[in-house]
Design an enzyme around this catalytic site. Structure first.
Site, short mmCIF file in Angstrom:
data_model
loop_
_atom_site.label_atom_id
_atom_site.label_comp_id
_atom_site.label_asym_id
_atom_site.label_seq_id
_atom_site.Cartn_x
_atom_site.Cartn_y
_atom_site.Cartn_z
CG ASP A 1 23.98 20.77 63.66
OD1 ASP A 1 22.95 21.46 63.73
OD2 ASP A 1 24.08 19.65 64.21
CG ASP B 1 19.06 23.15 60.87
OD1 ASP B 1 17.87 23.40 60.60
OD2 ASP B 1 19.45 22.03 61.25
CG ASP C 1 16.62 13.57 62.39
OD1 ASP C 1 16.75 14.07 61.26
OD2 ASP C 1 15.53 13.18 62.83
#
Length: 443
Positions: free
Chosen positions: A226, A264, A417
């Protein structure tokens, strides 16, 4: 060696003639494969159905597992009766499935699911066609499957939602969350919170296989995960990540699983510090793609971002460099909210771009966990990615539409999230009954 998972019947379309198949007394029944499919002919000597049997032995059945038998058949005489069975090939000939159907002169597809009461390596798929008259049955597409989408996706009994309901049975939201979330199949995420990821994956995939159902996994532990955002963490080094991937692959082994690879990671690649870090990230995803892609019963999908993030041609280039050829699959819209049709269009564009790069036939899946209202707010603006309001559950995990191979609940509904949006006090990955109820109600 007999198959235990996926397709258990060999030579199901009789492409290799009648190899692997047997027929009963040749005076009463013959089995040939003159072209597309097989022709089984019963004579007038076959008075009862069981006088004219044919089938295949060596079928592995496991007690408590879900199976699906399907086949396409027609007959030379409308009204012909065919009996289909799955059971023991030896005395006492116990059956796990026994269906009698009436055939017409045109092909009809038959489809039956069942839970096996048998635990055997001497199973059998068989058909009986004795009518007391001469008749020919045309048969093809004979399949007996286990641990595939035909039998269904595995439901995590220890999901965050299930644990919350177990701890709060009297909460007025518990029944709604049970119906809306706990009973639905979602991805089980594995990352740096798993102290022994091989053992954890082994236990989860093993439990799914023991039920005859297909588990959905998301692996989420890439080095510099991330890029330091809300879900930061991951493996402490590139080498430790490769070891972690090896442990995940070992945990799955020869059993079926559907695996989403590093949400991601490719979409965020430009946010890494320099070209060397970006090249390293591509190499790590490629390592995971190849390790998972070579497993015999795994469908792996590299994450391909979402429809409003990276342009299709650029995402295709990243997927190609990250080894998508080893998996033949990518995921769209993971943890996002874009409507299914928008995600399907994007997935098709990426797949077409990959074909232009020399990687044809790449399929995609769509995360529909939270896209029931799409990603636009009342003012027509694209919502923020982090716990936005006004979203709704999407189509539960199922066969895909619009070019998608599957629609899947990849992001676990109700899991935050991050500390943002409508749940500023709920850390990423933590279940929130408030978020869950809003998704169920669409509020």
């Amino acid at each position: 060696m007999a198959s235990t998972y996926a397709d258990l019947v060999t030579n199901s379309n009789f492409i290799d003639g009648t190899a692997g198949w047997w027929a009963g007394d040749p005076v009463k029944v013959t089995l040939t494969a003159p072209g597309a499919g097989a022709e089984a002919t019963a004579t007038t000597e076959a008075v009862e159905l069981w006088d004219a049997p044919f089938g295949q032995d060596g079928i592995v059945l496991r007690k408590g597992c879900a199976y699906t038998l399907s086949f396409t058949a027609r007959a030379s005489q409308p009204g012909t009766v065919l009996r289909a069975q799955v059971g023991l090939a030896v005395d006492p000939w116990t059956v796990a499935l026994d269906k009698t159907v009436t055939l017409s002169a045109v092909n009809k597809h038959f489809y039956y699911s069942f839970i096996s009461d048998l635990d055997t390596t001497t199973g059998q798929v068989s058909f009986q066609i004795g009518q007391g008259t001469s008749v020919t049955v045309h048969l093809t597409e004979v399949r007996l499957t286990c641990c595939t989408p035909r039998e269904g996706f595995y439901v995590d009994p220890d999901s965050n939602a299930a644990k919350w309901v177990a701890a709060n049975p009297k909460d007025p939201r518990a029944q709604k969350i049970t119906r809306g979330l706990v009973r639905r199949p979602t991805a089980k995420w594995f990352g740096d919170w798993n102290k022994d990821v091989k053992a954890d994956v082994d236990a989860y995939v093993g439990a799914a296989a023991a039920s005859g159902l297909l588990p959905i996994l998301a692996v989420y532990n890439v080095f510099n995960r991330d890029n330091g955002g809300e879900s930061h963490g991951g493996a402490k080094s590139a080498e430790l990540y490769r070891r972690w991937v090896d442990a995940v692959a070992a945990g799955i082994g020869d059993r079926p699983a559907l695996v989403i690879v590093e949400p991601d990671a490719l979409a965020q690649i430009q946010g890494l510090r320099d070209d060397a870090a970006r090249a390293e990230r591509l190499g790590l995803i490629k390592y995971a793609a190849e390790a998972l892609g070579k497993l015999p019963h795994v469908r792996a999908y590299l994450d391909g971002g979402n429809a409003t993030w990276i342009k299709p041609q650029e995402m295709a280039a990243r997927l190609e460099a990250a080894g998508v050829a080893a998996t033949k699959g990518f995921a769209v819209g993971v943890s996002n909210f874009d409507a299914t049709d928008i995600s399907a269009t994007y997935g098709t564009q990426v797949s077409q771009a990959l074909a232009g790069l020399g990687v044809p036939g790449v399929r995609f899946v769509i995360d529909t966990a939270r896209n029931g209202n799409g990603a636009m707010d009342a003012a027509g603006q694209h919502v923020d990615y982090c716990n936005p309001g006004g979203r709704r559950l999407g189509v539960p995990s199922s066969i895909g539409v619009g070019g998608a191979e599957y629609l899947l609940w990849i992001k676990v509904p109700g899991d935050s999230d991050g500390m943002c949006g409508s749940a500023p006090d709920v850390p990423a990955g933590t279940f929130s009954p408030f978020l869950a109820e809003r998704l169920i109600d669409g509020g």
